[in-house]
Design an enzyme around this catalytic site. Structure first.
Site: not given
Ligand code: GAR
Length: 209
Positions: A151, A66, A180, A110
């Site tokens: 978060d 990692r 949102a 988030h």
């Molecule tokens: C989004 O809904 C973002 O908020 C979430 O992953 C998705 C990515 O979508 N992020 C998290 O859950 C972070 N903890 P995208 O690749 O289409 O932007």
């Protein structure tokens, strides 16, 4: 001009919202200088290339340990000398060294109203599954600065979205993105690029006009 590096893992719809907002002038004083994905062959890399942005994949699977993945990620990031690092659906925990080095210069989107449905194990579609399991009637999204916690950094902006009867995790995810995420994240970048917000005592303060 704020130099922005965007970190992604998958579809990249939030990345697209940022690209489109820069093109449309809704984000000013900022440019995306690189996009880095931890997954190969994802749509977000395609989106970056289509927009003429240098795009890279640095996958943990290509490293024995990692720490070596973390080193490679940080080295690539450093190369682009970002003023702001945007986690736009980056579903890998970022190294603590990165949080320290880019303190107050990393933001994350988030898909829930923090402090609900966040922390370890809450990412992507899983968040919406848990929201539906619990039966809450309002959810939403949060854009926040990233600190050592999961978060837990200072909240920049939030927007509520209604859960509707018959929602599936996929339907709800899409609504949260449309209503949102795709607005909040570009707006936060524009605020930072134009010096409209600052952090004081762990909270985000918006400067008066
Ligand atoms: C989004 O809904 C973002 O908020 C979430 O992953 C998705 C990515 O979508 N992020 C998290 O859950 C972070 N903890 P995208 O690749 O289409 O932007």
């Amino acid at each position: 001009m704020l130099r922005v590096v965007v970190l992604v893992s998958g579809g990249g719809t939030n990345l697209q919202a940022i690209i489109d907002s820069i093109e449309a002038g809704r984000i000013t004083n900022a440019q995306i200088v690189a996009v880095i994905s931890n997954n190969p062959g994802v749509k977000s890399l395609e989106r970056a290339e289509k927009a003429g942005i240098p795009a890279f994949c640095i996958s943990p699977k290509d490293f024995e340990r990692r720490e070596l993945f973390h080193e490679a990620l940080l080295a690539r990031l450093d190369e682009y000398e970002p003023d702001l690092v945007v986690l736009a659906g980056f579903l890998v925990r970022i190294p603590e060294e990165m949080v320290h080095k880019y303190s107050s210069r990393i933001i994350n989107i988030h898909p829930s109203l923090i402090p609900s449905f966040c922390g370890v194990g809450y990412y992507g579609l899983k968040v919406h599954e848990k929201v539906l399991e619990r039966g809450v009637k309002v959810t939403g999204a949060t854009v926040h600065f990233v600190n050592e916690g999961m978060d837990e950094g200072p909240i920049i902006a939030q927007k509520a979205v209604y859960v509707e009867q018959g929602d599936t995790p996929q339907i709800l995810q899409r609504r949260v993105m449309e209503q949102a995420e795709w607005q909040l994240l570009p707006a936060a970048i524009d605020d930072i690029a134009n010096g409209r917000i600052r952090v004081a005592e762990g909270k985000v303060i918006r400067k008066e006009d």
